[in-house]
Enzyme design. Structure first.
Site, PDB file in Angstrom:
ATOM      1  N   PRO A  26       0.820  -1.211   0.000  1.00  0.00           N
ATOM      2  CA  PRO A  26       0.000   0.000   0.000  1.00  0.00           C
ATOM      3  C   PRO A  26       0.857   1.267   0.000  1.00  0.00           C
ATOM      4  O   PRO A  26       1.843   1.346   0.720  1.00  0.00           O
ATOM      5  CB  PRO A  26      -0.830  -0.114   1.286  1.00  0.00           C
ATOM      6  CG  PRO A  26      -0.215  -1.196   2.083  1.00  0.00           C
ATOM      7  CD  PRO A  26       0.616  -2.043   1.178  1.00  0.00           C
ATOM      8  N   GLU A  27       0.481   2.214  -0.833  1.00  0.00           N
ATOM      9  CA  GLU A  27       1.164   3.501  -0.910  1.00  0.00           C
ATOM     10  C   GLU A  27       0.229   4.569  -0.331  1.00  0.00           C
ATOM     11  O   GLU A  27      -0.821   4.233   0.212  1.00  0.00           O
ATOM     12  CB  GLU A  27       1.560   3.792  -2.371  1.00  0.00           C
ATOM     13  CG  GLU A  27       2.432   2.669  -2.955  1.00  0.00           C
ATOM     14  CD  GLU A  27       2.836   2.884  -4.404  1.00  0.00           C
ATOM     15  OE1 GLU A  27       2.933   4.046  -4.837  1.00  0.00           O
ATOM     16  OE2 GLU A  27       3.063   1.887  -5.109  1.00  0.00           O
TER      17      GLU A  27
ATOM     18  N   HIS B  31      -3.291 -15.811   9.457  1.00  0.00           N
ATOM     19  CA  HIS B  31      -2.329 -14.715   9.389  1.00  0.00           C
ATOM     20  C   HIS B  31      -2.698 -13.552  10.303  1.00  0.00           C
ATOM     21  O   HIS B  31      -2.184 -12.453  10.152  1.00  0.00           O
ATOM     22  CB  HIS B  31      -2.169 -14.245   7.946  1.00  0.00           C
ATOM     23  CG  HIS B  31      -1.679 -15.325   7.035  1.00  0.00           C
ATOM     24  ND1 HIS B  31      -0.448 -15.930   7.209  1.00  0.00           N
ATOM     25  CD2 HIS B  31      -2.264 -15.936   5.982  1.00  0.00           C
ATOM     26  CE1 HIS B  31      -0.299 -16.857   6.279  1.00  0.00           C
ATOM     27  NE2 HIS B  31      -1.380 -16.898   5.526  1.00  0.00           N
TER      28      HIS B  31
ATOM     29  N   ARG C 224       3.028 -11.609   5.104  1.00  0.00           N
ATOM     30  CA  ARG C 224       4.494 -11.574   5.019  1.00  0.00           C
ATOM     31  C   ARG C 224       5.158 -11.128   6.329  1.00  0.00           C
ATOM     32  O   ARG C 224       6.368 -11.237   6.470  1.00  0.00           O
ATOM     33  CB  ARG C 224       4.939 -10.648   3.880  1.00  0.00           C
ATOM     34  CG  ARG C 224       4.371 -11.003   2.510  1.00  0.00           C
ATOM     35  CD  ARG C 224       5.210 -12.007   1.740  1.00  0.00           C
ATOM     36  NE  ARG C 224       6.601 -11.647   1.602  1.00  0.00           N
ATOM     37  CZ  ARG C 224       7.134 -11.032   0.554  1.00  0.00           C
ATOM     38  NH1 ARG C 224       6.372 -10.649  -0.451  1.00  0.00           N
ATOM     39  NH2 ARG C 224       8.418 -10.785   0.505  1.00  0.00           N
TER      40      ARG C 224
ATOM     41  N   ARG D 113      21.619  15.175  -6.392  1.00  0.00           N
ATOM     42  CA  ARG D 113      21.477  13.712  -6.298  1.00  0.00           C
ATOM     43  C   ARG D 113      21.706  13.045  -7.649  1.00  0.00           C
ATOM     44  O   ARG D 113      20.999  13.282  -8.609  1.00  0.00           O
ATOM     45  CB  ARG D 113      20.080  13.355  -5.767  1.00  0.00           C
ATOM     46  CG  ARG D 113      19.922  13.823  -4.329  1.00  0.00           C
ATOM     47  CD  ARG D 113      18.567  13.538  -3.789  1.00  0.00           C
ATOM     48  NE  ARG D 113      18.347  12.108  -3.574  1.00  0.00           N
ATOM     49  CZ  ARG D 113      17.344  11.632  -2.837  1.00  0.00           C
ATOM     50  NH1 ARG D 113      16.501  12.456  -2.262  1.00  0.00           N
ATOM     51  NH2 ARG D 113      17.192  10.337  -2.687  1.00  0.00           N
TER      52      ARG D 113
END
Ligand code: ZN
Length: 276
Positions: free
Chosen positions: A2-3, A94, A113, A155
Site C-alpha cells: 500500500p502507498e 495470518h 508476510r 542527487r
C-alpha cells in the site's frame, strides 16, 4: 504494497469506527509486530487507551490516543486491518493482532508476510521519529516545487530511485512513482540532479495528480492489498504506465516498456519519457 492513496483510503474507512472508542483488550500474537519491544507489554500499555484521532503521514497510519500517546502502524507489504462485530471474524492463520473495542467491535490485523510494524510512541517521540524517516506530505500546501527541487539537488540517483526514497516525498511507492513520471514525461533513469525547472514543475504536478487520482479511486487493488471493508479500489483501471508493458501509451500510442530502475520493475513510455 500500500502507498499513500491506499493508506489514506484505509484511514478514511477506519476513522469513524475508531475515533472515540476505548481499547478494551489487545492481543498481539506475533512478536515481530512490536519488536524489539515485548508484545505483551505493548498490548498492556494499549489497553484502556481512547482513540482521539486517526491520522496518516506518508505510508504510516497514526492512531492518536487522548493520553497523548500514539500507535504508529506501518502495513509494509501485506498488512491489513478489518473491523467486525465481536466474534464474527473466523480465526485467520495470518491474524497477528486483535483489538477489542468498547462498542463490541473487533479490529483484526492480518499480515501474510509479517513485515508490518506497530510502534507505541509518546507525543515528543512521534514527530522526531517521522522527521528522520519521511519528507513532506505531497498533498499539503507545504510541498511546493521549491521543496521538491531542494530534495533533488545534487542527487546522482535516477529520479525513480529518488522518488522511492521516503525522505524526498512521503508516501510514494512503485505504482505512484511510475504514474507521476509518466504524467511529467520524465524518463525514470534520468539523474535527479539533472532535472530543470520546467521538469520539476511537471513532476510536482504529476506526483500530486497521480496521488489524487489514486485517492479518488480508493487506491489500487492488487493481490496483496485489501481495504478494511473488503471493497476493491479502482485505481488499477486508471494506470497510464504501471504494469502496462506492450500496451499503448494513452498519450502517444507507443507501446509502454518495462525496465528495472532502483531495483524495481518500472514502466514508462519510451517516446513521451525519452532520456534526452
Ligand atoms: Zn507516450
Amino acid at each position: 504494497m500500500p502507498e499513500l492513496p491506499e493508506v489514506e483510503t484505509i484511514r478514511v474507512q477506519l476513522e469513524p469506527l475508531l475515533v472515540g472508542r476505548r481499547l478494551e483488550g489487545v492481543e498481539i500474537r506475533d512478536p515481530r509486530l512490536t519488536q524489539p519491544l515485548d508484545p505483551a507489554a505493548v498490548a498492556r500499555a494499549l489497553e484502556g487507551e481512547r482513540v482521539g484521532s486517526l491520522d496518516r503521514r506518508g505510508k504510516y497510519l497514526i492512531v492518536r490516543f487522548e493520553s497523548g500517546r500514539s500507535l504508529l502502524m506501518h502495513l509494509r507489504m501485506t498488512g491489513n486491518l478489518r473491523v467486525t462485530p465481536r466474534g464474527a471474524a473466523a480465526e485467520h492463520p495470518h491474524e497477528r493482532a486483535v483489538v477489542r473495542l468498547d462498542d463490541g467491535a473487533d479490529v483484526s490485523y492480518r499480515d501474510v508476510r509479517r513485515f508490518g510494524t506497530w510502534l507505541l510512541v509518546d507525543d515528543e517521540e512521534l514527530e522526531s521519529y517521522l522527521a528522520e524517516r519521511i519528507g513532506s506530505e505531497p498533498l499539503e500546501s507545504s510541498f511546493g516545487r521549491a521543496a521538491l527541487a531542494k530534495r533533488l539537488t545534487g542527487r546522482r540517483a535516477p529520479i525513480k530511485a529518488a522518488l522511492l526514497d521516503q525522505r524526498t516525498v512521503a508516501g510514494l511507492g512503485n505504482i505512484y512513482a511510475d504514474e507521476a513520471l509518466w504524467r511529467a514525461r520524465i524518463h525514470p533513469l534520468r539523474p535527479a540532479r539533472e532535472l530543470d525547472a520546467p521538469e520539476i514543475a511537471r513532476l510536482h504536478r504529476g506526483v500530486r495528480d497521480a496521488l489524487r487520482m489514486g485517492i479518488s479511486r480508493q487506491g489500487a487493488t492488487l493481490s496483496n492489498y485489501a481495504t478494511p471493508d473488503g471493497e476493491r479500489g479502482g485505481m488499477q483501471d486508471e494506470f497510464r504506465a504501471y504494469g502496462r508493458a506492450g500496451e499503448p501509451c494513452p498519450r502517444c500510442g507507443t507501446p509502454i516498456e518495462k525496465i528495472r530502475a532502483a531495483g524495481r520493475g518500472t514502466w514508462y513510455c519510451p517516446r513521451c519519457q525519452c532520456l534526452g
